[in-house]
Design an enzyme around this catalytic site. Sequence first.
Site, PDB file in Angstrom:
ATOM      1  N   GLU A  74      16.067  -4.311   4.186  1.00  0.00           N
ATOM      2  CA  GLU A  74      16.718  -3.964   5.376  1.00  0.00           C
ATOM      3  C   GLU A  74      17.702  -3.894   6.316  1.00  0.00           C
ATOM      4  O   GLU A  74      17.236  -5.186   6.785  1.00  0.00           O
ATOM      5  CB  GLU A  74      15.427  -2.955   5.490  1.00  0.00           C
ATOM      6  CG  GLU A  74      14.472  -2.735   4.588  1.00  0.00           C
ATOM      7  CD  GLU A  74      15.073  -1.421   3.312  1.00  0.00           C
ATOM      8  OE1 GLU A  74      15.491  -0.719   4.186  1.00  0.00           O
ATOM      9  OE2 GLU A  74      14.171  -1.469   2.448  1.00  0.00           O
ATOM     10  N   ASP A  92       9.561  -2.648  -1.574  1.00  0.00           N
ATOM     11  CA  ASP A  92      10.115  -2.388  -2.975  1.00  0.00           C
ATOM     12  C   ASP A  92      10.149  -3.925  -3.187  1.00  0.00           C
ATOM     13  O   ASP A  92      10.429  -3.364  -4.648  1.00  0.00           O
ATOM     14  CB  ASP A  92      11.737  -1.807  -1.902  1.00  0.00           C
ATOM     15  CG  ASP A  92      11.864  -1.145  -1.532  1.00  0.00           C
ATOM     16  OD1 ASP A  92      11.061   0.251  -1.871  1.00  0.00           O
ATOM     17  OD2 ASP A  92      12.984  -0.645  -0.501  1.00  0.00           O
ATOM     18  N   HIS A 114      11.789   1.770   0.749  1.00  0.00           N
ATOM     19  CA  HIS A 114      11.947   1.205   1.951  1.00  0.00           C
ATOM     20  C   HIS A 114      11.575   0.962   2.924  1.00  0.00           C
ATOM     21  O   HIS A 114      12.112   0.313   4.217  1.00  0.00           O
ATOM     22  CB  HIS A 114      13.387   2.133   2.966  1.00  0.00           C
ATOM     23  CG  HIS A 114      14.083   3.268   1.694  1.00  0.00           C
ATOM     24  ND1 HIS A 114      15.024   2.924   1.545  1.00  0.00           N
ATOM     25  CD2 HIS A 114      14.119   4.842   2.106  1.00  0.00           C
ATOM     26  CE1 HIS A 114      15.646   3.899   1.105  1.00  0.00           C
ATOM     27  NE2 HIS A 114      15.257   4.666   1.233  1.00  0.00           N
ATOM     28  N   ASP A 131      15.589  -7.099  -1.648  1.00  0.00           N
ATOM     29  CA  ASP A 131      15.630  -5.938  -1.140  1.00  0.00           C
ATOM     30  C   ASP A 131      15.738  -5.838   0.321  1.00  0.00           C
ATOM     31  O   ASP A 131      15.615  -5.853   1.617  1.00  0.00           O
ATOM     32  CB  ASP A 131      14.946  -4.925  -1.472  1.00  0.00           C
ATOM     33  CG  ASP A 131      14.720  -3.633  -1.222  1.00  0.00           C
ATOM     34  OD1 ASP A 131      15.361  -2.776  -2.478  1.00  0.00           O
ATOM     35  OD2 ASP A 131      14.430  -2.895  -0.604  1.00  0.00           O
ATOM     36  N   ASP A 183      23.614  -5.043  -1.326  1.00  0.00           N
ATOM     37  CA  ASP A 183      22.397  -6.468  -1.193  1.00  0.00           C
ATOM     38  C   ASP A 183      23.083  -7.736  -0.658  1.00  0.00           C
ATOM     39  O   ASP A 183      23.436  -8.430   0.084  1.00  0.00           O
ATOM     40  CB  ASP A 183      20.971  -6.533  -1.287  1.00  0.00           C
ATOM     41  CG  ASP A 183      20.232  -5.661  -1.635  1.00  0.00           C
ATOM     42  OD1 ASP A 183      19.881  -5.008  -0.962  1.00  0.00           O
ATOM     43  OD2 ASP A 183      20.355  -4.396  -2.449  1.00  0.00           O
TER      44      ASP A 183
END
Length: 209
Positions: free
Chosen positions: A13, A185, A180, A11, A114
């Site tokens: 960011e 996550d 987030h 995941d 992603d």
Amino acid sequence: MSKLRYLLVLDFEATCDDTNRVVPRGEMEIIEFPTILYDLEQDKVDATFHEYVRPILHRCLTQFCTALTGIEQSTVDAADPFPSVWTRYQEFLKQHRIPEEASSAAYLTCGDWDLKTMLPLQLRLSGLDNAITPSGTLVSPYDRWINIKKSYQKFYDMRYPTGMEGMLRHAQMELEGRHHSGIDDCKNILRLVRRMRQDGWKPEDDLTG
């Protein structure tokens, strides 16, 4: 082809703003790179990769980005740029024999962004084209993944796919950590994976690529 044994829960960011003017979508950069290697046979976490990344195009994080992700400017300032983190990530995968036994592992993400959008964009921005095919797709093992949003919707016969918080609510599970935060996550997504497997879900049925 090897039996699916591992899930790589991922995941990202990335740099962002709420208008797409300060940081256009085509200039977003990964700032948190987490992956949890989950052993399906043993039902356990084998290893975790987690690094922050220093952006190059837009070095200063927007207030919106920090508020959304919890990532501070000082954190990315102290981090390495993407090529260095990417090199260490390749070593992490090699250490766990993922490249040589690629069919035994698959990524699992909350959405297609992603691996369909963000990683190819970052690789191009960083000049790391050796991980991208001439058609613009990713090479193995990054070219196949499970989108847990779609899997969860299909498995529980929901009308629409929902995000991580919606899936947690449906499963009557509390959010752990911060939404987030990439690594938090990943941990929450893995909790959902374990619940789905307890209920009979088979990850190999939902592989892309």
